[in-house]
Design a protein around this motif. Structure first.
Motif, short mmCIF file in Angstrom:
data_model
loop_
_atom_site.label_atom_id
_atom_site.label_comp_id
_atom_site.label_asym_id
_atom_site.label_seq_id
_atom_site.Cartn_x
_atom_site.Cartn_y
_atom_site.Cartn_z
N ALA A 81 -4.72 1.30 -0.95
CA ALA A 81 -4.42 -0.13 -0.83
C ALA A 81 -5.18 -0.82 -1.94
N THR B 285 -6.05 2.52 9.42
CA THR B 285 -5.53 1.53 8.47
C THR B 285 -6.56 1.26 7.39
N ASN C 267 -7.24 -1.37 4.37
CA ASN C 267 -6.86 -2.63 3.76
C ASN C 267 -7.34 -2.68 2.31
N ASN C 268 -7.02 -3.75 1.62
CA ASN C 268 -7.30 -3.85 0.19
C ASN C 268 -8.73 -3.44 -0.16
N GLY D 158 0.83 -1.19 0.00
CA GLY D 158 0.00 0.00 0.00
C GLY D 158 0.87 1.24 0.00
N SER E 246 -1.96 -2.95 2.38
CA SER E 246 -2.60 -2.06 3.34
C SER E 246 -1.80 -0.76 3.42
#
Length: 444
Positions: free
Chosen positions: A58, A143, A145-146, A36, A64
């Protein structure tokens, strides 16, 4: 009761806001799958508030992107005195809320176990993610994530406030109070075969009855699945206040089935004070007909206890039970165009009798807000909806009733400086012949 309000604009922070002053980027992934990316991390700190931002992307499996925003000093928080951290972000954070986490960190660098973040959308389009902590903290980590897309999520800044009076609303009581919510949140539901969400939640509080938020899904309902949108008002209500709600239907759902599965809940802070089902209690047959024809429908909700006593409230939750509907909605099922707290309808005796030999009657409206709010405006009409006002006055004297029959009038009340009135109260007039005078027998 009337609560004081602050004159700050919605884009200003609560007084005493403490901003994060240091940023640390963290890119996650593998050499094989890639990592990411975090762009301009230091733009999320510094001379805040401003519109500079860090970016998180991401865009692939296993990737991420995270940013740790640290405050200069550790902030004390306890279960008895919790503290909420707000992170300003953008609309993409709502789109990808199922792959975002927000976590508080201690001064030692260890993570604090917290409940999932809440999202707050302001009428000006500003969006916050928020977590409430019950132990001392020094940083917050966001955070991503994908996402499966190339979307960027912007992080503008993080803050907590010494003077925040409401842990679930970053802008409590800070705008002129004509009943428009200053903040809204949505609660999504992820299921095995899709995801249910509220699209464009801010459109329900932008003051425009054409735009709308949309309760929607891209999957099949499984289990106990509800979609929720909560509206936070600028101040506490008066005991007699109502909530005016404008909705419409999309798709092929029958209006009655849709309305039966819409639930309204009013809260005072975190305390539930009233619950009602839309179809059971609020929608008349003619309004259901309009809803079936995909028209915008306006109705009024009066939060009350089971004994009929009115309650003071500061927020409203509207939920749609998708599981009970048991269908793939495939698109928008429910549109929420506007939510507004308004005065309760004025009171006048519902039924009144007029004699033909008099032909007129003095009608006097009353409002529970009298003595609480000055300069209330009463308007009288001949119809339940639409039409021009016959007169703007607390009192109205219909005349010309010289033949038997019936007439119906309606009256509403508006707070000074506010655009929307209460619901209209119906007043029925029965016009009858004057009673006959009995003959007098003279006895010599």
């Amino acid at each position: 009761m009337v609560m004081g309000v602050f004159a700050d604009s919605l884009s200003a922070q609560p007084s005493g806001a403490t901003y994060a002053t240091a940023a640390s980027p963290e890119a996650g992934g593998t050499t094989l799958l890639g990592y990411g990316t975090i762009g301009t991390p230091n733009d999320a700190v510094g001379n805040k508030p401003n519109n500079n931002s860090a970016t998180l992307r991401a865009d692939g499996l296993g990737r991420s992107a995270a940013i740790l925003l640290s405050f200069t000093n550790e902030r004390l928080a306890t279960p008895a005195a919790p503290v909420t951290i707000y992170v300003r972000t953008d609309i993409n954070a709502l789109t990808h809320s199922n792959v975002i986490s927000v976590v508080g960190f201690r001064a030692t660098g260890t993570a604090i176990t917290t409940n999932p973040f809440k999202n707050y959308s302001l009428a000006d389009g500003t969006i916050f993610l928020a977590i409430t902590l019950t132990e001392s903290f020094k940083a917050v980590k966001i955070t991503l994530n994908n996402t499966g897309t190339n979307d960027l999520v912007r992080i503008y800044y993080a803050f907590h406030s010494e003077n925040a009076t409401n842990t679930s609303n970053p802008y409590p009581f800070n705008a002129g109070d004509c009943g428009l919510p200053n903040v809204t949140t949505k609660e999504d539901a992820a299921v095995l075969l899709g995801r249910f969400t509220v699209n464009n939640p801010v459109n329900a509080i932008d003051g425009d009855t054409v735009t709308h938020s949309s309760f929607a899904t891209n999957g099949l309902s499984l289990g106990n699945t509800k979609i929720r949108q909560t509206f936070f008002f600028n101040s506490y209500s008066n005991e007699s206040d109502a909530v005016r709600i404008v909705i419409s239907r999309s798709g092929s759902l029958v209006a009655l089935n849709l309305a039966t599965n819409i639930e309204l809940k009013a809260y005072n802070g975190e305390t539930l004070v009233s619950t009602t089902q839309l179809a059971n209690d609020l929608l008349s047959a003619d309004l259901l007909g309009l809803l079936n024809n995909d028209k915008r429908v306006t109705f009024y909700y009066y939060p009350k206890q089971t004994n009929g006593q009115a309650f003071i409230f500061d927020r409203l939750e509207l939920s749609l039970n998708v599981a009970v509907l048991g269908v793939n909605l495939a698109a928008n099922a429910l549109n929420v165009h506007d939510v507004r707290r308004v005065p309760g309808a004025p009171s006048v005796p519902v039924t009144n009798t007029v004699c033909t030999n008099v032909g007129s009657i003095l009608l006097t409206a009353a409002s529970a807000l009298e003595g609480v709010v000055n300069s209330l405006s009463f308007n009288w009409y001949t119809g339940l909806r639409g039409g021009n006002s016959l007169i703007t006055n607390k009192q109205y004297t219909p005349t010309g009733m010289t033949a038997t029959g019936s007439r119906t009038y309606y009256v509403d009340v508006t707070k000074p400086g506010c655009p929307l009135p209460s619901a209209r109260h119906q007043v029925n007039l029965n016009v009858v012949n004057a009673p006959s005078t009995p003959p007098i027998n003279l006895i010599p």
